[in-house]
Enzyme design. Sequence first.
Site: not given
Length: 534
Positions: A325-327
């Site tokens: 996930v990009e986070s």
Amino acid sequence: MNKKTNAQTIVSSIKNESTLALCGFTLMGACETFLKELEESFLKKGYPNNLTVIHAAGHSDRKNGIERLAYKGLVSKIIGSHWGLAPKWGELINNNEVEAHCLPQGQLTHLFRAMAGGKPGNFSKVGIGTFVDPRIEGGRINEKAKQNDSYVDLISIQGEEYLFYKEVPIDLCVIRGTTADEFGNVTMEEEALKLEALSIAQATKRYGGKVIIQVKNYVKRGTLSSKDVVIPGIYVDDILLAEDPLQDHRQTACSHYNPVFSGWLKEPLEEIDALPLDIRKIIGRRAVKELFPGAIVNLGTGIPGDTVGPVSEEEGILGDINLTVESGAIGGQPLGGTDFGITRNAEAIIEHPYQFDYYTGRGVDITYMGTAEVDFQGNANVSKFGSKTVGCGGFIDITQNARKVVFCSTFTAGGCEVVIKDKKIKIAREGKFRKFKELIGQITFSGEFSKNKNQEVLYITERAVFQLTQDGLMLIEIAPGVDINRDILAQMDFEPIISSELKEMDSEIFSEDKMAFREQFFESGFNQKLLLLN
């Protein structure tokens, strides 16, 4: 030195026209004690006002987070990447009541880090050919912004084009941790994500600004483990204790605190129920057929996030791929909705900017993304629909650098219904709106940029699969049961190239039974990996 203070003192010290940096991802990182006080002060007293707000990721759950600042006059300029969960901001932007600049999420995290290091900005190829490119819109997404300079320039380095994202000097930042000692050393033991808090703090100090940390716990100096400190006290000016931690310092939108989300515990994951055989599952099944063992995968929201994981689990291959996930979360089971950005049982949680380093460095094998509009050149729009602007988030950073991009979307929008029977599909009711259009509302994905990189790009729908070629969009597969003229070509604004090897989508995709894809997954996986690397 006593750095402990209160929200009223902080807000009363903010000068009009200041630049405020915030750090959050949905409600992860939201400093609600501060945001509530800032909102109340403006509504009751009219100050501070005319602020510039800069934030990297979408930072709201439709009512909290930056939604508390969505008032005409409180903020005169906003620089961010996504407002899909911030409807009041969408209205201000669309009504030209605030100057709005939309920049890629990853580039904003990298800009904070560049500013922290004393640089005048950050250069990257990310955004070339999209609405961020100054030759198109320069990231200025409403008329008020277009009356002013863009924060993006086009530059040349050693004969190659780059975009230069210009610095935004910060007067004040408000970021979050879990525990602070008397000197301001901050740990994040109960936070779900680390985000870009360290870079924002450093960037703020670079410009002589003030760094405020909101925390739940306040302890004696020297009691925190030095290796657990994420924000050193030398960066911190003020410490703000959350007044009501259960509401003002929520770990996520859905949870006050769950040790699983912060990586302290692993829980048995519930068995995922098989999805019903519907239009979304058909798209997800065809998309999963692009996977291979060991693939490093990024999932976007919508159909990709809702179907690729469950279908992979049903086919017994979920444990053989790597979801990210990009986070900054790596591994585990990603969550969606207002808790998008976290995972259950993550294997690692790294800082937000470093995840984007990996993404822009072509670390992702396959990214699955939704799309709202596509044209013949392969350009895709996910950021602006009519007068409604939601922004790009990390979409541009990820899609321009993944080795393979797979767009997952229904063929038409607005009420499309299908009947699936005998391993065939019939269009029972056509959607009101076409998605394959002559002109799209905004270029969030550049087909030309992708073709210049020889990137593999597929557009998967329930009735047709297209591939991006050097000459434009090519129809390569159609679903069993559909009529190519009535159900596909007549529902498009343009005529695609039709492959000389046009074939039917695998009938097992339309079966009530499992696809039995696991064996094929392992047999074809090695060759798929080699193709991507080449």
